[in-house]
Scaffold this active site. Structure first.
Site, PDB file in Angstrom:
ATOM      1  N   ASN A  61       0.833  -1.195   0.000  1.00  0.00           N
ATOM      2  CA  ASN A  61       0.000   0.000   0.000  1.00  0.00           C
ATOM      3  C   ASN A  61       0.873   1.253   0.000  1.00  0.00           C
ATOM      4  OD1 ASN A  61      -2.668   1.531   0.542  1.00  0.00           O
ATOM      5  ND2 ASN A  61      -1.330   2.227   2.191  1.00  0.00           N
ATOM      6  N   GLU A  62       0.895   1.983  -1.099  1.00  0.00           N
ATOM      7  CA  GLU A  62       1.428   3.335  -1.249  1.00  0.00           C
ATOM      8  C   GLU A  62       2.942   3.451  -1.155  1.00  0.00           C
ATOM      9  OE1 GLU A  62      -2.517   5.930  -0.052  1.00  0.00           O
ATOM     10  OE2 GLU A  62      -0.773   6.045   1.264  1.00  0.00           O
ATOM     11  N   ASN A  63       3.675   2.343  -1.098  1.00  0.00           N
ATOM     12  CA  ASN A  63       5.121   2.454  -0.935  1.00  0.00           C
ATOM     13  C   ASN A  63       5.833   2.841  -2.223  1.00  0.00           C
ATOM     14  OD1 ASN A  63       4.707   1.761   1.710  1.00  0.00           O
ATOM     15  ND2 ASN A  63       5.272  -0.377   1.443  1.00  0.00           N
TER      16      ASN A  63
END
Length: 813
Positions: free
Chosen positions: A423-425
């Site tokens: 998630n979102e890295n």
């Protein structure tokens, strides 16, 4: 058909545990955690109440030990059982396990199960948990520092990240035996791992390919072993070669598993039996429910960029999804019944996909079982969120072992449709200053683009994998580019008005949302005795987002006069704005199918009582957003969208049938008089969108504060106002109320509201009548002369005066 009764014997170890405490041993519940045991003993306050979260911070910063005795007769080898294993389905997190003074092993991963050979061992069983902070800091010293969105060291320990605190969650750092513990006694061999690869053929047949790994005892090393599998009347047997076997079962004329709204969810029982010799003694068994379906993601380039469309059983699906976080910051408290309730509420919101977000946990089997039955597709994140993750040891080995175990554990579930790397890295690396700060250090890219896709391809090739969310598909495009792959839309909530959702058409919106406070009864329970105000101490403590109240206020002020000093009015209006904001996004993006192929609202649930983006608050009460999602995610959606040349009537038909109806378009004056009316007949093919310009005579004047447009069709309604609420000439709302009993009971009533004026966004807040009361409707707008019925359950003997006090609507500025 269930597997034959195996000779393997299981002994649950869910009782007899104690927790070492400074004042002496405490009774311990297993599964459970330190916090639940301290709460049960009355030694800590409930962290969900007031600001008690701050008072219990010490619990996560010290070591704890769980103990019980294991009797010799439970582990001693004999003629029946050659081997005894001690099995932990979940240890949270850094633990040292000893039995009879002998160290069995050490663990450092909450997301794995552990098995130890304890044959002929007995005595005190101790599980010593180190502080998660201490373990994370020890790993940080080995790997070096890495940037993180949050100050806690969550990326250095394989543990539920949000327990360290998030922008919707408290800091409650747990330790304990959070999943079941047992002894398994067996002889000769056992089923160590079973991987069912389920596929469907073009001829209507289904195939189950069982990849089987066995573990043998020393005496069973050279024994002949047989495996037998049964599904839907098909039986296949085979021999174990060495430590493995493969069985293929071809099932004719299978019924396909479909997402809800597309068909039924038939599930087939698969039973696997391990036998000694050529079919003698039953040694072990394995059984699951499987579903036959195909799934892929169409990521082909087109004239708009790079698509992202789920295709299930050959049918292109517009995803109507929600993001899921752990339902309790103490996850051992989430029972199968609670999972089913929350997922039933999700299905009732007309969602068809649940994304299990990467800062939480791989959920219990009960979660995925319920999704299988309800037709809720599951998007499963691997557990990486909003941080840079070192790729060195000791973390790399843990990441691979965790991924392998959970892929195999969850792959039987037909509801599981995609694996997502993080998630979102990938976005964070590009946009949040991480690239410069890292200066070449590892940060997780090797997991998302190397290790994890390799594990999925090897173990579960029947499902698609994506490197992350958001992700454009490659570094050729910005990771969060709206024209390529998945997109997270957070600039709107953080910076601008919700009408800016209409500024673009992402290919797939995997996260977006707007905050609102929880129900009043939830706040009253969580903040007892507090004089509630948006900025009262408890309200601020139960608002974890950066400048969350400021964003709530600015979002409100763009549309309404902020009701200074009137908490009830503020509470109502912020919930209205949340529902309006999410509706603006979904209506716009649905109107642009198939270019946009799905939305996943952040978020469906909460893990404690808090102001957040959820549709269901931390006590399980429905916000107005939940009711609005029922409309927004229904198969048929009617909406009026702004266009360059005036409003556009949009009918989105996601049902499998043609939608033919008469639409009534009315141009209304604020005083309730009708200025114009047109009634076109429309036909919308199945799974398609129809866009029609509104005839000029029914269009409100540009910027008009005294006219509005109403569209009605098949019981659906859409509204278009040129002016914002604070500028519109609303009349003082007038309406009558009647209360009618239902079925002669005191517990259920119909509230009948009859409008004499325009009544915009009427809302009955049932928890103001009784804490457990529920209403079947959320926000509703009435024109003069119209009536609505709101059915209320769980509020006995409520009268018209109490109901009027629980009713809110938009009022003139």
């Amino acid at each position: 058909m269930q597997p034959a009764q195996p000779s393997k014997h299981t002994v649950p170890l869910d009782s007899g545990w104690s927790l070492d405490h400074d004042g002496g041993p405490l009774p311990a519940q297993v599964p459970g955690c330190v916090h639940t045991d301290l709460l049960a003993a009355g030694l800590i306050p409930d962290p969900f109440i007031g600001r008690a979260e701050l008072e219990i911070d010490w619990v996560g910063r010290r070591a704890w030990t769980y103990s019980r005795d294991v009797a010799a007769e439970q582990t001693t080898a004999d003629e029946r059982y050659e081997r005894t294993d001690l099995v932990f389905d979940g240890l949270d997190t850094a633990a040292r396990i000893t039995l009879g003074g002998r160290e069995l092993g050490r663990t450092r991963n909450m997301h794995r199960a552990y098995r130890f050979d304890v044959t002929n061992l007995s005595g005190p069983l101790d599980v010593e948990f180190a502080s998660a902070y201490d373990e994370a800091e020890a790993v940080r010293r080995v790997t070096g520092d890495r940037p993180n969105v949050y100050p806690a060291p969550s990326q250095y320990i394989r543990k539920m990240a949000c327990g360290f605190g998030w922008d919707w969650g408290p800091t409650v750092v747990t330790a304990g035996l959070w999943r079941p513990v047992r002894l398994e006694r067996w002889s000769t061999a056992r089923l160590a791992r079973v991987r069912p690869l389920v596929t469907v053929g073009g001829d209507g047949s289904g195939r189950v390919e069982l990849r089987i790994d066995v573990e043998r005892t020393e005496r069973g090393a050279d024994r002949a072993l047989t495996v037998r599998a049964d599904v839907a009347g098909v039986t296949v047997t085979g021999q174990v070669e060495g430590d493995g076997a493969t069985l293929v079962l071809d099932v004719p004329d299978v019924r396909l598993w479909w997402p809800r709204g597309y068909g039924e969810q038939p599930l087939y029982e698969v039973a696997l039996t391990l036998l000694d010799g050529d079919g003698g003694t039953v040694l072990d068994g394995w059984g699951r429910r499987l579903g036959f379906r195909s799934v892929e993601i169409d990521r082909a380039p087109d004239e708009h960029g790079t698509g992202f469309t789920f295709v299930v059983n050959g049918v292109r699906v517009f995803v109507r999804g929600v993001n899921w976080i752990p339902d309790d910051v103490l996850p051992s408290r989430v029972t199968p019944e609670r999972y089913r309730t929350r997922l039933r509420q999700t299905a009732e919101a007309n969602a068809d996909l649940v994304r299990v977000w990467g800062g939480g946990i791989y959920e219990d089997e009960a979660f995925y079982d319920a999704c299988d039955e309800l037709g809720l597709m599951v998007w499963q994140d691997f557990l990486f969120a909003c941080s840079t993750y070192p790729e060195e040891q000791p973390l790399r080995g843990e990441v691979e072992a965790e991924a392998r175990e959970n892929v195999v554990r969850l792959m039987p579930h037909p509801s599981l449709v995609v694996w997502n790397g993080n998630n979102e890295n990938l976005w964070g690396f590009r946009d949040w200053g991480w690239e410069e700060e890292l200066a070449g250090d590892s940060w997780g890219e090797g997991y998302y683009l190397g290790l994890l896709p390799r594990v999925v391809a090897e173990l579960d090739p029947t499902r698609p994998y994506m490197a992350g969310s958001p992700w454009s598909g490659s570094w050729d495009h910005h990771p969060n580019h709206p024209d390529h792959g998945t997109h997270h839309s957070w600039d709107v909530w953080n910076r601008v008005d919700f009408t800016e959702y209409r500024a673009d058409v992402p290919r797939f919106v995997a996260e977006f949302g707007w905050q609102a406070p929880p129900a009043l009864a939830t706040l009253r329970r969580a903040l007892p005795g507090e004089e509630l105000a948006p900025d009262s101490p408890g309200m601020l403590h139960h608002q974890k987002a950066e400048d969350g109240n400021g964003k709530l206020r600015r979002g409100l002020a763009r549309h309404f006069a902020v009701p200074e000093g009137d908490f009830d009015r503020w509470h109502y209006l912020t919930q209205v704005v949340q529902a309006r904001a999410v509706a603006t996004g979904i209506e716009h993006w649905r109107s642009h199918r198939p270019r946009c192929a799905g939305t996943i609202v952040w978020q469906i649930n909460d893990c404690w009582p808090v102001s957040s983006w959820s549709a269901i608050d931390g006590d399980g009460r429905l916000k107005p957003l939940h009711h609005e999602l029922r409309r927004l995610y229904a198969d048929r959606l009617l909406t009026l969208q702004p266009g360059a040349d005036g409003p556009v009537l949009v009918l989105d038909n996601q049902s499998p049938e043609v939608w033919s109806c008469a639409v009534t378009l009315r141009l209304m004056h604020a005083d309730g008089t009708e200025a114009a009316r047109v009634s076109p007949d429309v036909t919308v093919p199945a799974r398609e969108v129809l866009r029609l310009p509104v005839p000029a005579r029914a269009v409100p004047g540009a910027g008009s504060a005294k006219e509005y447009l109403v569209a009605d069709a098949d019981g659906l309604r859409a509204l278009h106002f040129e002016a914002r609420d604070r500028d519109f000439a609303y009349p003082r709302p007038r309406f009558d109320i009647a209360v009618e009993s239902v079925g002669g009971t005191r517990d259920t009533v119909d509230v009948v509201v009859s409008a004499h004026t325009l009544v915009r966004d009427l809302l009955l807040q049932p928890d103001r009548l009784a804490p457990d009361a529920q209403a079947d409707r959320g926000l509703v707008t009435l024109l003069p002369g119209e009536t609505t019925r709101i059915r209320v359950h769980g509020a006995p003997d409520c009268g018209a005066n109490a109901i009027r006090a629980a009713l809110f609507c938009v009022e003139p500025a």
